[in-house]
Design a protein around this motif. Structure first.
Motif, PDB file in Angstrom:
ATOM      1  N   UNK A 280       0.821  -1.210   0.000  1.00  0.00           N
ATOM      2  CA  UNK A 280       0.000   0.000   0.000  1.00  0.00           C
ATOM      3  C   UNK A 280       0.854   1.260   0.000  1.00  0.00           C
ATOM      4  N   UNK A 281       2.013   1.211   0.679  1.00  0.00           N
ATOM      5  CA  UNK A 281       2.822   2.411   0.830  1.00  0.00           C
ATOM      6  C   UNK A 281       3.524   2.857  -0.432  1.00  0.00           C
ATOM      7  N   UNK A 282       4.054   1.914  -1.233  1.00  0.00           N
ATOM      8  CA  UNK A 282       4.792   2.302  -2.431  1.00  0.00           C
ATOM      9  C   UNK A 282       3.932   3.066  -3.435  1.00  0.00           C
ATOM     10  N   UNK A 283       2.731   2.578  -3.783  1.00  0.00           N
ATOM     11  CA  UNK A 283       1.913   3.361  -4.720  1.00  0.00           C
ATOM     12  C   UNK A 283       1.515   4.722  -4.151  1.00  0.00           C
ATOM     13  N   UNK A 284       1.196   4.772  -2.860  1.00  0.00           N
ATOM     14  CA  UNK A 284       0.827   6.056  -2.258  1.00  0.00           C
ATOM     15  C   UNK A 284       1.973   7.056  -2.345  1.00  0.00           C
ATOM     16  N   UNK A 285       3.196   6.577  -2.085  1.00  0.00           N
ATOM     17  CA  UNK A 285       4.354   7.472  -2.123  1.00  0.00           C
ATOM     18  C   UNK A 285       4.574   8.036  -3.512  1.00  0.00           C
ATOM     19  N   UNK A 286       4.332   7.228  -4.544  1.00  0.00           N
ATOM     20  CA  UNK A 286       4.526   7.723  -5.909  1.00  0.00           C
ATOM     21  C   UNK A 286       3.576   8.866  -6.228  1.00  0.00           C
ATOM     22  N   UNK A 287       2.399   8.855  -5.614  1.00  0.00           N
ATOM     23  CA  UNK A 287       1.427   9.932  -5.832  1.00  0.00           C
ATOM     24  C   UNK A 287       1.773  11.144  -4.971  1.00  0.00           C
ATOM     25  N   UNK A 288       2.172  10.912  -3.723  1.00  0.00           N
ATOM     26  CA  UNK A 288       2.369  12.012  -2.785  1.00  0.00           C
ATOM     27  C   UNK A 288       3.687  12.744  -2.978  1.00  0.00           C
TER      28      UNK A 288
END
Length: 347
Positions: A280-288
């Protein structure tokens, strides 16, 4: 229920090896020009696909069936989205003496990510804990993380990540929340298909995350962010994360004991409340984080490997612990019947 089997020792998770290989590929052959544009577009589509699949696979009905154990779930959520962020904010005192500002941003983001589901269930099962509670706790954390992680990041990372503009909020809605809600809406029609093809879709999940990592680290190479990290700083980061994991393991175990939870519930709380989700964290980081995402996800990748190794050992120690038997009922003293009183005249 068949318990998930883990190797006797986990020196390095195979998927971490794949992630490190992807990082090396991005360092040697970063996407530039038109290739970078294509990689960025493919990464955006991969993030949307990931959260669609998360929504389509996550059974909210099964998750909310566990509401009867609401104290346990609130305890896990408090550890994941309250205590972890507080520790992350406290770690700001380590900047710049121990951690550089970019590494600290990644560490703080790590503290905002939801808990895992699969590994929490596996370790809870091995340790002979409350597996149904671990399933529900992980599901609640994933549901809450869809909203809470971006909101917490907007509030706590506003200065560290360069600020969160309305465009960032729109990206979060379009790339994370909307696909997730669409997956939840279509679950009744596509859920059976996803269950039947779970192994294949697992490869799709991991392949999509590898694509996201490649695009993020390529952008980082183009922006020159890797010149900001030294081996000494990476060693300091590993030490800080080791302390963070130890604190959370201790607090979730002994805090749950103080709250009156039994052994099986404490095991579920410890494993669900002390870990963070790489998926969950890797995709969120790419957006944020955009171009800074490569450096921002490094603390999460290190923590993920550390938690697997430590929890694998801890789960087996918990399984080997002698379980205290239920206290036996105290024997009831035998009371002699009272002597019969004479009834009057003898026969």
């Amino acid at each position: 229920m068949r318990r998930p089997h883990l190797p006797a020792w986990l020196p390095l998770d195979a998927y971490i090896l794949a992630l490190l290989g992807t990082v090396g590929l991005a360092a040697l052959f970063p996407a530039r020009g038109t290739a970078a544009t294509v990689a960025d577009g493919a990464s955006t589509a991969a993030v949307a696909l990931l959260f669609f699949l998360y929504g389509a696979r996550l059974s909210t009905r099964e998750a909310f069936d566990g509401l009867r154990h609401w104290r346990l779930h609130l305890t896990v959520l408090a550890g994941t989205f309250l205590l972890f962020p507080l520790l992350g904010v406290a770690a700001r005192a380590l900047v710049p003496g121990v951690l550089t500002p970019p590494l600290y941003s990644g560490l703080l983001f790590l503290c905002l990510v939801p808990s895992t589901i699969q590994s929490s269930i596996a370790f809870t099962s091995i340790a002979r804990g409350n597996v149904p509670a671990a399933i529900c706790a992980g599901s609640f954390s994933s549901l809450a993380g869809i909203l809470l992680t971006p909101l917490l990041a907007a509030g706590l990372l506003a200065n560290d990540a360069g600020g969160f503009s309305p465009d960032s909020v729109l990206k979060i809605v379009l790339q994370l929340l909307l696909p997730f809600l669409l997956g939840q809406f279509l679950r009744r029609w596509v859920g059976g298909f996803l269950v039947r093809h779970r192994p294949v879709l697992g490869h799709v999940d991991r392949g999509s995350i590898l694509l996201v990592v490649y695009a993020a680290f390529s952008a980082g190479m183009a922006a020159g962010i890797w010149h900001q990290v030294s081996v000494l700083r990476l060693g300091a980061l590993v030490g800080v994360e080791a302390v963070l994991l130890a604190v959370m393991l201790l607090v979730t175990w002994y805090g749950a004991k103080r709250l009156g939870f039994g052994r099986e519930d404490r095991i579920a709380i410890q494993f669900a409340g002390s870990k963070k989700s790489l998926a969950a964290g890797l995709p969120m980081a790419s957006v944020l984080f955009g171009a800074q995402a490569g450096l921002a996800v490094l603390p999460l990748m290190l923590f993920h490997q550390m938690q697997l190794m430590v929890c694998a050992v801890l789960a087996r120690r918990r399984a080997a612990d002698p379980v205290a038997p239920e206290p036996a009922a105290e024997p009831v003293a035998e009371v002699s019947p009272p002597p019969q009183q004479p009834t009057g005249r003898a026969r």
